[in-house]
Scaffold this active site. Structure first.
Site, PDB file in Angstrom:
ATOM      1  N   LYS A 194      43.259  31.334  54.496  1.00 49.10           N
ATOM      2  CA  LYS A 194      42.443  30.280  53.877  1.00 49.10           C
ATOM      3  C   LYS A 194      42.376  30.613  52.377  1.00 49.10           C
ATOM      4  CE  LYS A 194      38.792  28.971  52.476  1.00 49.10           C
ATOM      5  NZ  LYS A 194      38.585  28.499  51.072  1.00 49.10           N
ATOM      6  N   GLY A 246      36.572  38.660  47.898  1.00 45.45           N
ATOM      7  CA  GLY A 246      35.749  37.685  47.191  1.00 45.45           C
ATOM      8  C   GLY A 246      34.468  38.333  46.706  1.00 45.45           C
ATOM      9  N   SER A 247      33.443  37.521  46.572  1.00 39.79           N
ATOM     10  CA  SER A 247      32.199  38.010  45.959  1.00 39.79           C
ATOM     11  C   SER A 247      31.333  38.763  46.978  1.00 39.79           C
ATOM     12  CB  SER A 247      31.421  36.821  45.395  1.00 39.79           C
ATOM     13  OG  SER A 247      31.064  35.966  46.450  1.00 39.79           O
ATOM     14  N   THR A 250      29.147  36.364  49.426  1.00 40.42           N
ATOM     15  CA  THR A 250      29.969  35.759  50.483  1.00 40.42           C
ATOM     16  C   THR A 250      30.442  36.847  51.447  1.00 40.42           C
ATOM     17  OG1 THR A 250      30.745  34.154  48.845  1.00 40.42           O
ATOM     18  CG2 THR A 250      31.916  34.205  50.930  1.00 40.42           C
ATOM     19  N   GLY A 251      30.793  38.004  50.911  1.00 38.03           N
ATOM     20  CA  GLY A 251      31.275  39.103  51.751  1.00 38.03           C
ATOM     21  C   GLY A 251      30.219  39.550  52.744  1.00 38.03           C
ATOM     22  N   GLU A 269      36.820  43.263  50.524  1.00 39.50           N
ATOM     23  CA  GLU A 269      37.133  43.728  49.162  1.00 39.50           C
ATOM     24  C   GLU A 269      36.300  42.869  48.229  1.00 39.50           C
ATOM     25  OE1 GLU A 269      38.895  46.188  48.283  1.00 39.50           O
ATOM     26  OE2 GLU A 269      39.905  46.650  50.163  1.00 39.50           O
ATOM     27  N   CYS A 303      38.861  41.755  39.627  1.00 35.82           N
ATOM     28  CA  CYS A 303      37.771  42.511  40.252  1.00 35.82           C
ATOM     29  C   CYS A 303      37.729  43.952  39.772  1.00 35.82           C
ATOM     30  CB  CYS A 303      37.933  42.480  41.759  1.00 35.82           C
ATOM     31  SG  CYS A 303      39.529  43.115  42.291  1.00 35.82           S
ATOM     32  N   GLU A 399      27.659  41.125  37.854  1.00 38.35           N
ATOM     33  CA  GLU A 399      29.083  40.923  37.569  1.00 38.35           C
ATOM     34  C   GLU A 399      29.266  39.558  36.912  1.00 38.35           C
ATOM     35  OE1 GLU A 399      31.576  39.901  40.946  1.00 38.35           O
ATOM     36  OE2 GLU A 399      33.237  41.073  40.157  1.00 38.35           O
TER      37      GLU A 399
HETATM   38  P1  NDP Z   1      33.994  33.754  46.751  1.00 34.81           P
HETATM   39  O1  NDP Z   1      33.283  34.819  47.498  1.00 34.81           O
HETATM   40  O2  NDP Z   1      33.231  32.609  46.245  1.00 34.81           O
HETATM   41  O3  NDP Z   1      35.175  33.126  47.640  1.00 34.81           O
HETATM   42  C1  NDP Z   1      36.223  33.888  48.184  1.00 34.81           C
HETATM   43  C2  NDP Z   1      36.878  33.093  49.311  1.00 34.81           C
HETATM   44  O4  NDP Z   1      35.938  32.917  50.375  1.00 34.81           O
HETATM   45  C3  NDP Z   1      37.338  31.697  48.927  1.00 34.81           C
HETATM   46  O5  NDP Z   1      38.501  31.354  49.650  1.00 34.81           O
HETATM   47  C4  NDP Z   1      36.155  30.863  49.356  1.00 34.81           C
HETATM   48  O6  NDP Z   1      36.485  29.529  49.541  1.00 34.81           O
HETATM   49  C5  NDP Z   1      35.797  31.529  50.668  1.00 34.81           C
HETATM   50  N1  NDP Z   1      34.429  31.320  51.117  1.00 34.81           N
HETATM   51  C6  NDP Z   1      33.340  30.994  50.371  1.00 34.81           C
HETATM   52  N2  NDP Z   1      32.242  30.942  51.162  1.00 34.81           N
HETATM   53  C7  NDP Z   1      32.652  31.250  52.410  1.00 34.81           C
HETATM   54  C8  NDP Z   1      31.993  31.385  53.672  1.00 34.81           C
HETATM   55  N3  NDP Z   1      30.675  31.228  53.803  1.00 34.81           N
HETATM   56  N4  NDP Z   1      32.726  31.714  54.773  1.00 34.81           N
HETATM   57  C9  NDP Z   1      34.056  31.917  54.658  1.00 34.81           C
HETATM   58  N5  NDP Z   1      34.734  31.802  53.504  1.00 34.81           N
HETATM   59  C10 NDP Z   1      34.044  31.491  52.390  1.00 34.81           C
HETATM   60  O7  NDP Z   1      34.761  34.516  45.585  1.00 34.81           O
HETATM   61  P2  NDP Z   1      35.606  33.867  44.403  1.00 34.81           P
HETATM   62  O8  NDP Z   1      36.728  33.067  44.945  1.00 34.81           O
HETATM   63  O9  NDP Z   1      34.657  33.241  43.450  1.00 34.81           O
HETATM   64  O10 NDP Z   1      36.252  35.177  43.749  1.00 34.81           O
HETATM   65  C11 NDP Z   1      35.605  35.943  42.786  1.00 34.81           C
HETATM   66  C12 NDP Z   1      34.979  37.175  43.422  1.00 34.81           C
HETATM   67  O11 NDP Z   1      35.955  37.903  44.143  1.00 34.81           O
HETATM   68  C13 NDP Z   1      34.433  38.139  42.382  1.00 34.81           C
HETATM   69  O12 NDP Z   1      33.186  38.644  42.799  1.00 34.81           O
HETATM   70  C14 NDP Z   1      35.459  39.259  42.382  1.00 34.81           C
HETATM   71  O13 NDP Z   1      34.966  40.489  41.955  1.00 34.81           O
HETATM   72  C15 NDP Z   1      35.899  39.285  43.807  1.00 34.81           C
HETATM   73  N6  NDP Z   1      37.224  39.880  43.936  1.00 34.81           N
HETATM   74  C16 NDP Z   1      37.348  41.108  44.530  1.00 34.81           C
HETATM   75  C17 NDP Z   1      38.572  41.737  44.610  1.00 34.81           C
HETATM   76  C18 NDP Z   1      38.738  43.056  45.286  1.00 34.81           C
HETATM   77  O14 NDP Z   1      39.867  43.392  45.682  1.00 34.81           O
HETATM   78  N7  NDP Z   1      37.709  43.862  45.456  1.00 34.81           N
HETATM   79  C19 NDP Z   1      39.778  41.119  44.037  1.00 34.81           C
HETATM   80  C20 NDP Z   1      39.543  39.801  43.472  1.00 34.81           C
HETATM   81  C21 NDP Z   1      38.292  39.218  43.430  1.00 34.81           C
HETATM   82  P3  NDP Z   1      36.272  28.505  48.313  1.00 34.81           P
HETATM   83  O15 NDP Z   1      36.951  29.071  47.113  1.00 34.81           O
HETATM   84  O16 NDP Z   1      36.933  27.302  48.799  1.00 34.81           O
HETATM   85  O17 NDP Z   1      34.781  28.413  48.117  1.00 34.81           O
END
Ligand code: NDP
Length: 495
Positions: A194, A246-247, A250-251, A269, A303, A399
């Protein structure tokens, strides 16, 4: 200004009516709702994507499960490696096309899309391909006493966990997507990806290339949509593992949801508020180019990149003046212009978020350099250095995920370590010094999953990557990922 010519193949791809990618083909979504994808440099719509509902997701997962039990289970480890290498060949052959798709929807400088995102995608695919033939169990000698001369032996085998849900953020969608796809496929799992709602196209294209590479239909499926689509995926009983990048908020929500869904395995991550510590002996002129690149690559939307510079008091003024002068020289412009050195932020909500932090800094007189959004079209902000009022300042704690860096002086090593660790995050950190003895004493005290010396933000497939504290659970790359994508089965034999 001369922008690169958009390839004919890219123009055709973005003009398509994209559905989900299931069983090797574009499948129309049930819902008629579409999401518009924007070019963050021009604010114009580039393409639209489908919104996956529960039925779409179930269809993708069921198909991926069938592929796991049949097509992929019948593919030998050697063949799995060959096919991943073939996919790497095809990514190389289509490098410019994939780079342009990334740049159009993320605002990533075209040269970063080419030489970092797509180039690293190839490197990671080849690395994972090499693992396919090297995933083994162990033999062991049980200690059970023998009463009548019987003997015992035991061994373990590593079996693929099943269908993986790969949930990917918007900053490096292709490369991070491939971290999950490569890990899943080399261990014998199949995957439903996704991508982010903002940057979906490159992974849809990669899934097509996978079919061309001979990867069986259903081994890589892609469902598009927003967070709800991701939630349907996690709730699916046939999904055995969630790999999320992701964030933090959300994580945490996903981790809870996965545990509630019959203990679905999960690796997370997440974000960081990473520290770069410039020690007293550092030669500022020598470290400057590497430090700047590590900090401001992709407008700081990485990140692993540093957002807090801790600078020894003796070097503080020199570092501030040299970094300020250097960032003011960065040519801000269209990401499709090869001479641009700094592009836009990737999407509007993120632009608003970073602007909010810049407004706070302006109001509190905390800006050293930069600090403003650019007037006009596009989500551009200036690379920014800030002073913070202390360790409880929100700008020190939260962040921004943008080109916004706090510069904080320190006197003693103890003060440095206390401030570096004063964070809920623990993703990465760096020390800039030639005093190896001091570095080796500081490294164990720093709370971070990755620590670099005289470098930062460099990820390599041979080196495990992941966070401590709220920055995540689990490790990607190296051999660390194998634990997450396989189950250990123990076998004991009496003879
Ligand atoms: P988000 O957490 O907003 O989203 C990440 C993914 O999760 C997207 O595909 C998003 O979909 C999806 N998503 C959002 N809400 C849900 C849910 N409730 N259930 C399932 N899936 C969901 O992060 P961002 O895309 O804004 O990315 C930025 C963040 O990612 C920053 O905090 C950054 O630090 C972190 N990051 C971490 C990395 C690592 O390796 N540690 C590497 C890169 C980024 P949609 O976009 O459609 O909302």
């Amino acid at each position: 200004m001369s922008e690169v010519q958009i390839l004919e193949s890219v123009q055709q791809f973005i003009a398509r009516q994209h559905g989900h990618f299931i069983d090797g083909e574009n499948v129309a979504a049930e819902a008629v709702e579409r999401i518009e994808l924007y070019n963050p440099a021009t604010e114009q719509v580039v393409s639209t994507i489908a919104v996956g509902n529960q039925n779409d997701v179930e269809k993708a997962v069921k198909n991926s499960h069938d592929a796991f039990l049949n097509a992929w289970a019948n593919t030998s480890p050697y063949e799995r490696g060959l096919k991943l290498n073939k996919l790497a060949d095809l990514v190389e052959a289509h490098a410019e096309e994939l780079a342009q798709l990334e740049t159009l929807t993320t605002g990533k400088l075209i040269n970063i899309s080419r030489h970092l995102e797509v180039a690293q995608t190839v490197i990671f695919l080849r690395y994972f391909a090499g693992w396919a033939t090297k995933i083994n169990g162990q033999t062991m000698q049980p200690s059970i006493p023998s009463a009548n001369g019987e003997k015992y032996t035991a061994y373990t085998m590593r079996q693929p966990i099943g269908v993986v849900a790969g949930i990917v953020p918007w900053n490096f969608s292709l490369m991070i997507g491939v971290w999950k796809i490569g890990s899943a496929l080399t261990t014998g799992c199949t995957i439903v990806v996704k991508p982010s709602e903002f940057t979906t196209l490159s992974l849809l294209r990669l899934a097509e290339l996978a079919i061309e590479a001979g990867i069986p239909k259903g081994v890589i499926n892609v469902v598009t949509g927003k967070g709800d689509t991701g939630q349907h995926l996690i709730n699916s009983p046939l999904v055995k593992k969630v790999s999320f990048t992701g964030s933090v908020p959300t994580g945490i929500a996903i981790g809870k949801q996965a545990m509630a869904s019959d203990l679905t395995r999960v690796s997370l991550e997440l974000g960081g508020k990473n520290a770069a510590a410039i020690l007293a002996d550092a030669n500022i002129d020598e470290i400057l180019p590497t430090l700047l690149q590590a900090t401001f690559v992709h407008q700081g939307q990485v990140c692993a990149a540093p957002e807090r510079f801790f600078v020894h008091q003796s070097k503080y003024d020199e570092l501030v003046s040299k970094v300020s002068a250097a960032v003011q020289q960065l040519k801000i412009g269209s990401p499709l212009d090869e001479s641009s050195m700094f592009g836009p932020l990737s999407n509007k909500p993120h632009f608003e978020k970073v602007k909010h932090y810049l407004d706070i800094a302006q109001q509190n007189n905390q800006v050293i350099t930069g600090g403003k959004a650019l007037e006009g079209t596009g989500y551009f902000v200036e690379p920014t250095l800030l002073k913070v009022s202390g360790v409880d300042d929100p700008l020190f704690i939260e962040e921004t995920f943008g080109p916004v860096v706090d510069v904080i002086p320190f006197e003693t090593d103890q003060e440095l370590i206390e401030m570096m660790n004063h964070s809920r995050f623990g993703l990465t950190a760096s020390l800039w010094t030639n005093d190896l003895s001091k570095a080796l004493r500081l490294i164990p005290q720093i709370e971070a999953g990755s620590i670099w010396i005289n470098m930062h933000t460099f990820l390599d497939p041979a080196v495990p990557f992941g966070g401590v504290k709220a920055s995540g659970v689990g490790r990607e790359f190296s051999d660390a990922f194998i634990e997450d994508y396989t189950e250990v089965k123990s076998v004991m034999i009496r003879y």
